[in-house]
Design an enzyme around this catalytic site. Structure first.
Site, PDB file in Angstrom:
ATOM      1  N   VAL A  61     -30.745 -54.103  38.568  1.00 18.39           N
ATOM      2  CA  VAL A  61     -32.088 -53.748  39.041  1.00 18.39           C
ATOM      3  C   VAL A  61     -32.493 -54.532  40.287  1.00 18.39           C
ATOM      4  O   VAL A  61     -33.413 -54.139  40.997  1.00 18.39           O
ATOM      5  CB  VAL A  61     -33.162 -53.923  37.936  1.00 18.39           C
ATOM      6  CG1 VAL A  61     -32.914 -52.977  36.780  1.00 18.39           C
ATOM      7  CG2 VAL A  61     -33.261 -55.365  37.463  1.00 18.39           C
ATOM      8  N   ASN A  87     -39.004 -53.720  32.737  1.00 14.81           N
ATOM      9  CA  ASN A  87     -38.978 -54.803  31.747  1.00 14.81           C
ATOM     10  C   ASN A  87     -37.906 -55.850  32.039  1.00 14.81           C
ATOM     11  O   ASN A  87     -38.048 -57.000  31.628  1.00 14.81           O
ATOM     12  CB  ASN A  87     -38.751 -54.163  30.359  1.00 14.81           C
ATOM     13  CG  ASN A  87     -38.370 -55.176  29.310  1.00 14.81           C
ATOM     14  OD1 ASN A  87     -39.214 -55.937  28.834  1.00 14.81           O
ATOM     15  ND2 ASN A  87     -37.083 -55.225  28.959  1.00 14.81           N
ATOM     16  N   ALA A  88     -36.832 -55.486  32.733  1.00 14.36           N
ATOM     17  CA  ALA A  88     -35.727 -56.436  32.949  1.00 14.36           C
ATOM     18  C   ALA A  88     -36.238 -57.676  33.676  1.00 14.36           C
ATOM     19  O   ALA A  88     -37.053 -57.574  34.600  1.00 14.36           O
ATOM     20  CB  ALA A  88     -34.625 -55.776  33.772  1.00 14.36           C
ATOM     21  N   GLY A  89     -35.785 -58.822  33.240  1.00 10.82           N
ATOM     22  CA  GLY A  89     -36.231 -60.051  33.896  1.00 10.82           C
ATOM     23  C   GLY A  89     -35.354 -61.223  33.506  1.00 10.82           C
ATOM     24  O   GLY A  89     -34.630 -61.171  32.506  1.00 10.82           O
ATOM     25  N   ASP A  93     -35.449 -71.799  35.240  1.00  7.21           N
ATOM     26  CA  ASP A  93     -36.510 -72.803  35.305  1.00  7.21           C
ATOM     27  C   ASP A  93     -36.037 -74.140  35.868  1.00  7.21           C
ATOM     28  O   ASP A  93     -34.994 -74.660  35.453  1.00  7.21           O
ATOM     29  CB  ASP A  93     -37.080 -73.056  33.903  1.00  7.21           C
ATOM     30  CG  ASP A  93     -37.759 -71.829  33.320  1.00  7.21           C
ATOM     31  OD1 ASP A  93     -37.869 -70.812  34.028  1.00  7.21           O
ATOM     32  OD2 ASP A  93     -38.183 -71.906  32.154  1.00  7.21           O
ATOM     33  N   TYR A 152     -40.579 -67.896  38.840  1.00  4.93           N
ATOM     34  CA  TYR A 152     -40.959 -66.891  37.834  1.00  4.93           C
ATOM     35  C   TYR A 152     -42.456 -66.559  37.931  1.00  4.93           C
ATOM     36  O   TYR A 152     -42.849 -65.386  37.892  1.00  4.93           O
ATOM     37  CB  TYR A 152     -40.603 -67.454  36.457  1.00  4.93           C
ATOM     38  CG  TYR A 152     -40.778 -66.522  35.288  1.00  4.93           C
ATOM     39  CD1 TYR A 152     -39.835 -65.528  35.009  1.00  4.93           C
ATOM     40  CD2 TYR A 152     -41.860 -66.660  34.412  1.00  4.93           C
ATOM     41  CE1 TYR A 152     -39.981 -64.698  33.897  1.00  4.93           C
ATOM     42  CE2 TYR A 152     -42.003 -65.850  33.304  1.00  4.93           C
ATOM     43  CZ  TYR A 152     -41.058 -64.866  33.046  1.00  4.93           C
ATOM     44  OH  TYR A 152     -41.203 -64.051  31.937  1.00  4.93           O
ATOM     45  N   GLY A 183     -47.728 -63.246  26.211  1.00  2.00           N
ATOM     46  CA  GLY A 183     -47.550 -64.683  26.006  1.00  2.00           C
ATOM     47  C   GLY A 183     -46.209 -64.897  25.323  1.00  2.00           C
ATOM     48  O   GLY A 183     -45.255 -64.143  25.541  1.00  2.00           O
TER      49      GLY A 183
HETATM   50  P1  NDP Z   1     -34.194 -60.784  27.378  1.00  4.54           P
HETATM   51  O1  NDP Z   1     -33.491 -61.859  28.128  1.00  4.54           O
HETATM   52  O2  NDP Z   1     -33.918 -60.617  25.924  1.00  4.54           O
HETATM   53  O3  NDP Z   1     -33.969 -59.391  28.089  1.00  4.54           O
HETATM   54  C1  NDP Z   1     -33.971 -59.264  29.474  1.00  4.54           C
HETATM   55  C2  NDP Z   1     -33.218 -58.014  29.838  1.00  4.54           C
HETATM   56  O4  NDP Z   1     -33.180 -57.920  31.271  1.00  4.54           O
HETATM   57  C3  NDP Z   1     -31.788 -57.986  29.334  1.00  4.54           C
HETATM   58  O5  NDP Z   1     -31.609 -56.803  28.603  1.00  4.54           O
HETATM   59  C4  NDP Z   1     -30.949 -57.982  30.606  1.00  4.54           C
HETATM   60  O6  NDP Z   1     -29.856 -57.103  30.517  1.00  4.54           O
HETATM   61  C5  NDP Z   1     -31.905 -57.429  31.641  1.00  4.54           C
HETATM   62  N1  NDP Z   1     -31.538 -57.864  32.985  1.00  4.54           N
HETATM   63  C6  NDP Z   1     -31.571 -59.119  33.489  1.00  4.54           C
HETATM   64  N2  NDP Z   1     -31.137 -59.120  34.752  1.00  4.54           N
HETATM   65  C7  NDP Z   1     -30.822 -57.834  35.074  1.00  4.54           C
HETATM   66  C8  NDP Z   1     -30.324 -57.182  36.237  1.00  4.54           C
HETATM   67  N3  NDP Z   1     -30.073 -57.835  37.390  1.00  4.54           N
HETATM   68  N4  NDP Z   1     -30.117 -55.853  36.185  1.00  4.54           N
HETATM   69  C9  NDP Z   1     -30.357 -55.167  35.055  1.00  4.54           C
HETATM   70  N5  NDP Z   1     -30.845 -55.721  33.928  1.00  4.54           N
HETATM   71  C10 NDP Z   1     -31.067 -57.042  33.938  1.00  4.54           C
HETATM   72  O7  NDP Z   1     -35.757 -61.059  27.628  1.00  4.54           O
HETATM   73  P2  NDP Z   1     -37.040 -60.564  26.827  1.00  4.54           P
HETATM   74  O8  NDP Z   1     -36.792 -59.329  26.084  1.00  4.54           O
HETATM   75  O9  NDP Z   1     -37.605 -61.719  26.126  1.00  4.54           O
HETATM   76  O10 NDP Z   1     -38.027 -60.272  28.063  1.00  4.54           O
HETATM   77  C11 NDP Z   1     -38.223 -58.969  28.591  1.00  4.54           C
HETATM   78  C12 NDP Z   1     -39.270 -59.059  29.694  1.00  4.54           C
HETATM   79  O11 NDP Z   1     -40.466 -59.610  29.172  1.00  4.54           O
HETATM   80  C13 NDP Z   1     -38.853 -59.960  30.854  1.00  4.54           C
HETATM   81  O12 NDP Z   1     -39.284 -59.406  32.061  1.00  4.54           O
HETATM   82  C14 NDP Z   1     -39.583 -61.260  30.560  1.00  4.54           C
HETATM   83  O13 NDP Z   1     -39.829 -61.980  31.741  1.00  4.54           O
HETATM   84  C15 NDP Z   1     -40.862 -60.730  29.935  1.00  4.54           C
HETATM   85  N6  NDP Z   1     -41.557 -61.677  29.070  1.00  4.54           N
HETATM   86  C16 NDP Z   1     -40.970 -62.135  27.907  1.00  4.54           C
HETATM   87  C17 NDP Z   1     -41.661 -63.013  27.082  1.00  4.54           C
HETATM   88  C18 NDP Z   1     -41.097 -63.527  25.798  1.00  4.54           C
HETATM   89  O14 NDP Z   1     -41.759 -64.346  25.164  1.00  4.54           O
HETATM   90  N7  NDP Z   1     -39.926 -63.093  25.360  1.00  4.54           N
HETATM   91  C19 NDP Z   1     -42.998 -63.474  27.441  1.00  4.54           C
HETATM   92  C20 NDP Z   1     -43.510 -62.924  28.667  1.00  4.54           C
HETATM   93  C21 NDP Z   1     -42.789 -62.051  29.433  1.00  4.54           C
HETATM   94  P3  NDP Z   1     -28.348 -57.628  30.388  1.00  4.54           P
HETATM   95  O15 NDP Z   1     -28.320 -58.429  29.115  1.00  4.54           O
HETATM   96  O16 NDP Z   1     -27.548 -56.399  30.360  1.00  4.54           O
HETATM   97  O17 NDP Z   1     -28.149 -58.505  31.607  1.00  4.54           O
END
Ligand code: NDP
Length: 246
Positions: A61, A87-89, A93, A152, A183
């Site tokens: 992404v 949603n990907a992130g 840190d 971030y 959160g």
């Molecule tokens: P995860 O690390 O479990 O999931 C993140 C997803 O992003 C993974 O499926 C990963 O896929 C995908 N991803 C990362 N880099 C790339 C890339 N370059 N291209 C495509 N896909 C990518 O995190 P969470 O489920 O916890 O978080 C989801 C979102 O919610 C994020 O944006 C996070 O910042 C946000 N968030 C989460 C919180 C929490 O408490 N968990 C709190 C606040 C926000 P792959 O494994 O295939 O790389």
């Protein structure tokens, strides 16, 4: 016709719950995973066992060309994307003193450039069809800042600026653009934090005295994607157990 939802990073903690909820609501669901992710077939099989028939597409992404190619394939195989959940992130840190350009760029590209990369190829189609939903998953730390997260926090705050500006541009075309700022949610990532740290440092900051559940965020995504939410646009909705109120 069944609406198509694309959830980026749908194999992660929050993304999976969003995929399941959207399927429960009757949408056809596609997700993306990193091109190097070798677990997609196993994840799809696990979901199939639970009754979910998702499609998964490789996509970096953070890379503009990869995003365009991915959307083009999804459109051919499933039809146009009606609901996009960015949603990907990632996090990388470190204090600003230690922050190098590589870790700055990685977080900005994956969390913020990705929103441009994925929204660009779907937005015009949504406005032409007169219906669409763009939902950006930001973070509480984009609202209040966080120690060790200049990268971030900047990226997540930028997502909301993007949402507000685009919301203005597409408001009369049946397309809404919103941000959700969760959160601490009890995903695998957060549950990997030592229980003592959770109990003494994190949970005491949350007035509700607990972590959020992925399903609670997924429920909010489903609402924003619904027809009932047609008048809600340009918002940044906090879902954080009362940890940060604006
Ligand atoms: P995860 O690390 O479990 O999931 C993140 C997803 O992003 C993974 O499926 C990963 O896929 C995908 N991803 C990362 N880099 C790339 C890339 N370059 N291209 C495509 N896909 C990518 O995190 P969470 O489920 O916890 O978080 C989801 C979102 O919610 C994020 O944006 C996070 O910042 C946000 N968030 C989460 C919180 C929490 O408490 N968990 C709190 C606040 C926000 P792959 O494994 O295939 O790389």
């Amino acid at each position: 016709m069944t609406r198509v939802t694309l959830v980026t990073g749908g194999m992660g903690g929050l993304g999976e719950a969003i995929c399941m909820k959207m399927a429960d609501m009757g949408y056809e669901v596609a997700t993306t995973h990193s091109p190097g992710n070798t677990k997609s077939a196993a994840w799809l099989a696990e979901m199939k066992d639970k009754g979910y028939h998702f499609r998964a597409y490789p996509c970096d992404v953070s890379d503009y060309d990869s995003a365009q190619e991915c959307i083009s394939i999804i459109t051919k195989e499933m039809g146009p994307v009606d609901v996009l959940v960015n949603n990907a992130g990632i996090t990388r840190d470190m204090t600003f003193k230690k922050m190098d350009k590589t870790n700055w760029d990685a977080v900005i590209k994956t969390n913020l450039d990705s929103v441009f990369n994925m929204t660009k190829p779907v937005c015009d189609g949504m406005t032409e069809r007169g219906w669409g939903r763009i939902i950006n998953i930001s973070s509480i730390n984009g609202q209040k800042g966080a120690f060790g997260q200049t990268n971030y926090s900047a990226a997540k705050a930028g997502m909301h600026g993007f949402s507000k500006a685009l919301a203005l541009e597409v408001a009369r075309k049946g397309v809404t653009v919103n941000t959700i700022s969760p959160g601490y949610i009890g995903t695998k990532m957060v549950m990997a934090i030592a229980q003592e740290v959770l109990d003494t440092k994190i949970i005491p900051q949350i007035p509700m005295g607990r972590l959020g559940k992925p399903e609670e965020v997924a429920g909010l995504v489903a609402y924003l994607a619904s027809d009932e939410a047609a008048f809600l646009t340009g918002a940044n909705i906090a879902i954080n157990g009362g940890q940060h109120m604006q």
